[in-house]
Design an enzyme around this catalytic site. Structure first.
Site, short mmCIF file in Angstrom:
data_model
loop_
_atom_site.label_atom_id
_atom_site.label_comp_id
_atom_site.label_asym_id
_atom_site.label_seq_id
_atom_site.Cartn_x
_atom_site.Cartn_y
_atom_site.Cartn_z
N HIS A 88 0.83 -1.21 0.00
CA HIS A 88 0.00 0.00 0.00
C HIS A 88 0.86 1.25 0.00
O HIS A 88 1.94 1.30 0.61
CB HIS A 88 -1.00 -0.01 1.16
CG HIS A 88 -0.41 0.13 2.54
ND1 HIS A 88 -0.09 1.35 3.10
CD2 HIS A 88 -0.12 -0.79 3.48
CE1 HIS A 88 0.37 1.17 4.32
NE2 HIS A 88 0.37 -0.12 4.59
N ASP A 90 -0.61 4.39 0.67
CA ASP A 90 -1.16 5.40 1.58
C ASP A 90 -0.47 5.33 2.94
O ASP A 90 -0.02 4.27 3.38
CB ASP A 90 -2.67 5.21 1.74
CG ASP A 90 -3.05 3.83 2.27
OD1 ASP A 90 -2.64 2.83 1.66
OD2 ASP A 90 -3.76 3.76 3.30
N ASP A 121 6.01 1.85 7.18
CA ASP A 121 4.67 1.36 6.88
C ASP A 121 4.09 2.08 5.68
O ASP A 121 3.39 3.07 5.83
CB ASP A 121 3.78 1.55 8.11
CG ASP A 121 2.40 0.94 7.96
OD1 ASP A 121 2.22 0.11 7.06
OD2 ASP A 121 1.50 1.30 8.75
N GLU A 153 -5.32 1.19 2.26
CA GLU A 153 -5.17 0.04 3.16
C GLU A 153 -5.37 0.43 4.61
O GLU A 153 -5.95 -0.32 5.40
CB GLU A 153 -3.79 -0.60 2.97
CG GLU A 153 -3.58 -1.93 3.70
CD GLU A 153 -3.13 -1.79 5.14
OE1 GLU A 153 -3.14 -2.79 5.87
OE2 GLU A 153 -2.74 -0.66 5.55
N GLU A 154 -4.90 1.62 4.96
CA GLU A 154 -4.95 2.05 6.36
C GLU A 154 -6.37 2.26 6.87
O GLU A 154 -6.60 2.20 8.08
CB GLU A 154 -4.15 3.35 6.54
CG GLU A 154 -2.65 3.22 6.29
CD GLU A 154 -1.92 2.51 7.42
OE1 GLU A 154 -2.59 2.07 8.38
OE2 GLU A 154 -0.69 2.39 7.35
N GLU A 177 4.53 -5.92 4.39
CA GLU A 177 4.28 -5.06 5.55
C GLU A 177 5.46 -5.15 6.51
O GLU A 177 6.23 -6.12 6.47
CB GLU A 177 3.00 -5.51 6.27
CG GLU A 177 1.71 -5.12 5.60
CD GLU A 177 1.23 -3.73 6.00
OE1 GLU A 177 1.99 -3.02 6.68
OE2 GLU A 177 0.10 -3.38 5.63
N HIS A 370 3.32 4.45 12.29
CA HIS A 370 2.37 5.42 12.85
C HIS A 370 2.99 6.24 13.99
O HIS A 370 2.27 6.96 14.68
CB HIS A 370 1.09 4.75 13.36
CG HIS A 370 0.32 3.98 12.32
ND1 HIS A 370 -0.99 3.61 12.50
CD2 HIS A 370 0.67 3.52 11.09
CE1 HIS A 370 -1.41 2.93 11.43
NE2 HIS A 370 -0.41 2.87 10.57
#
Length: 397
Positions: A88, A90, A121, A153-154, A177, A370
């Site tokens: 991903h 995003d 991430d 995805e998030e 991931e 994050h």
């Protein structure tokens, strides 16, 4: 290594936060990179109105006016199995900028690390996949190798959902991931919920004449903490690497509309872990029962029960349905990697539900995702890329 670092830094410098124009723009950048590398490219605008209206749509938490799907295909010579790398593009917002030592989207290189939101991430894993496909151009395995770059995805998985609706499939898939180079054949699920607590507003100087929604939220919050403890006492062996594999947390709380008034309403939103092999319906019923029990024990809440709403991303738990893929990925690492189930949801569940055996394996520690000063070790990106290339050479031969 320099090329790896340059590509990763370039991608991190694109602030592709979910729902922004850059989330769409980075797909165009990656499509150009793929074309330059000689891959067949499918870049398309996701039909958002159509996708979000489908019964199985997995949810979306940020508004999007436009989003794109992207697949790069290295065609095989014929007769082999296909393999997809799914990553991903995003990223989550950077949050409090003062918590960062530098621009969150600097792509700064320091020693063995590339810093910036999304480095871990999961742009590091995406770069590992892209460079693995480049390496495979020399060997040209018999089966196709795909790199799917997905959005959203998030906050639910609209990108992978749209990819599958477009008809893209493979015989197996690896999602790079951040796993710290561990092999992850299973994911817990996660549901997003909203609680509404009703109080009775009045002037704060006469607060005893009202009912504070904040105060009435406290026994509900305590009940949720008890529920979380109960759900984490006896877990699947794959999840025992974590102290709380099925976490339940309140992420936002909003109450009242004036500082000198008793708050008449509180709205709390949270994230709720779903256990392996548990259905979302079972998980929802457990939380709703805990909230109802807390309300029944309080005279005010018994008359004004808290409501529970389910909204946003809905991640079901999932396991890789084909242990042979897990074994092949373990063998391709060349070492004896750790194996565990991830305590968070991912697109693994969408791919597995579509009949595609899927495993997670990638660079970076999930604890850094994050977080402020997020980074990924360059050496891990390089190691992951080599492993993915070896896996593809064997799987697609």
């Amino acid at each position: 290594m320099n090329e790896l670092t340059e590509l990763l830094s370039e991608l991190v410098r694109v602030p592709s936060v979910g729902g922004t124009a850059q989330e769409a723009g980075i797909q165009t950048m990656l499509a150009d990179w793929m074309r330059d590398e000689g891959l067949e490219v499918d870049l398309w605008e996701l039909p958002l109105a159509k996708l979000t209206a489908l019964p199985a749509f997995p949810g979306m938490e940020v508004p999007r006016d436009r989003a794109y799907g992207l697949v790069g295909r290295l065609p095989g010579t014929g007769g082999g199995q296909s393999l997809m790398f799914n990553g991903h593009v995003d990223v989550v917002p950077p949050g409090n900028l003062s918590a960062w030592a530098d621009d969150p989207f600097s792509g700064r290189v320091e020693g063995d690390r590339v810093y910036g939101r999304g480095a871990c991430d999961m742009k590091g894993g995406l770069v590992a996949a892209l460079l693995a496909v480049r390496e495979l151009k020399r060997a040209r395995p018999r089966g196709d190798v795909l790199v799917a770059c997905v959005v959203g995805e998030e906050d639910g998985g609209v990108g992978t959902y749209g990819l599958l609706e477009r008809g893209w499939r493979a015989d197996a898939c690896v999602i790079p991931e951040p796993t710290g180079l561990a092999v992850v054949p299973a994911n817990a699920g996660a549901l997003t919920f909203r609680l509404r607590v009703t109080g009775s507003s009045t002037h704060a100087a006469r607060r005893t004449g009202g009912v504070s929604a904040v105060e009435k939220f406290l026994p509900v919050f305590a009940a949720l903490r008890e529920l979380e403890a109960d759900r984490n006492r006896d877990v699947d062996p794959l999840m025992r690497a974590w102290d709380t594999p099925y976490a339940l947390e309140i992420g936002t709380v909003h109450a009242g509309d004036w500082s000198s008034s008793v708050p008449g309403e509180l709205v709390a939103e949270g994230r709720y872990g779903v256990a392996l092999d548990e259905t979302p319906q079972q998980a929802k019923a457990a939380l709703e029962a805990a909230v109802a029990a807390a309300c029944a024990a309080d005279p005010w809440l018994a008359e004004h029960p808290v409501t529970v709403e389910w909204w946003g991303g809905q991640f079901v738990p999932a396991r890789n349905p084909n242990p042979a893929l897990t074994d092949a990925l373990v063998a391709a690492t060349g070492v004896t990697p750790e194996q565990w189930g991830a305590p968070y949801g991912s697109d693994l569940r969408l791919l597995a539900a579509a009949g595609i055996p899927t495993v997670q394996y990638g660079p970076g520690a999930i604890e850094l995702a994050h977080a402020p000063d997020e980074y990924v070790p360059i050496s891990e990106v390089s190691a992951a890329s080599a492993t993915l290339a070896r896996l593809a050479a064997t799987h697609c031969a």
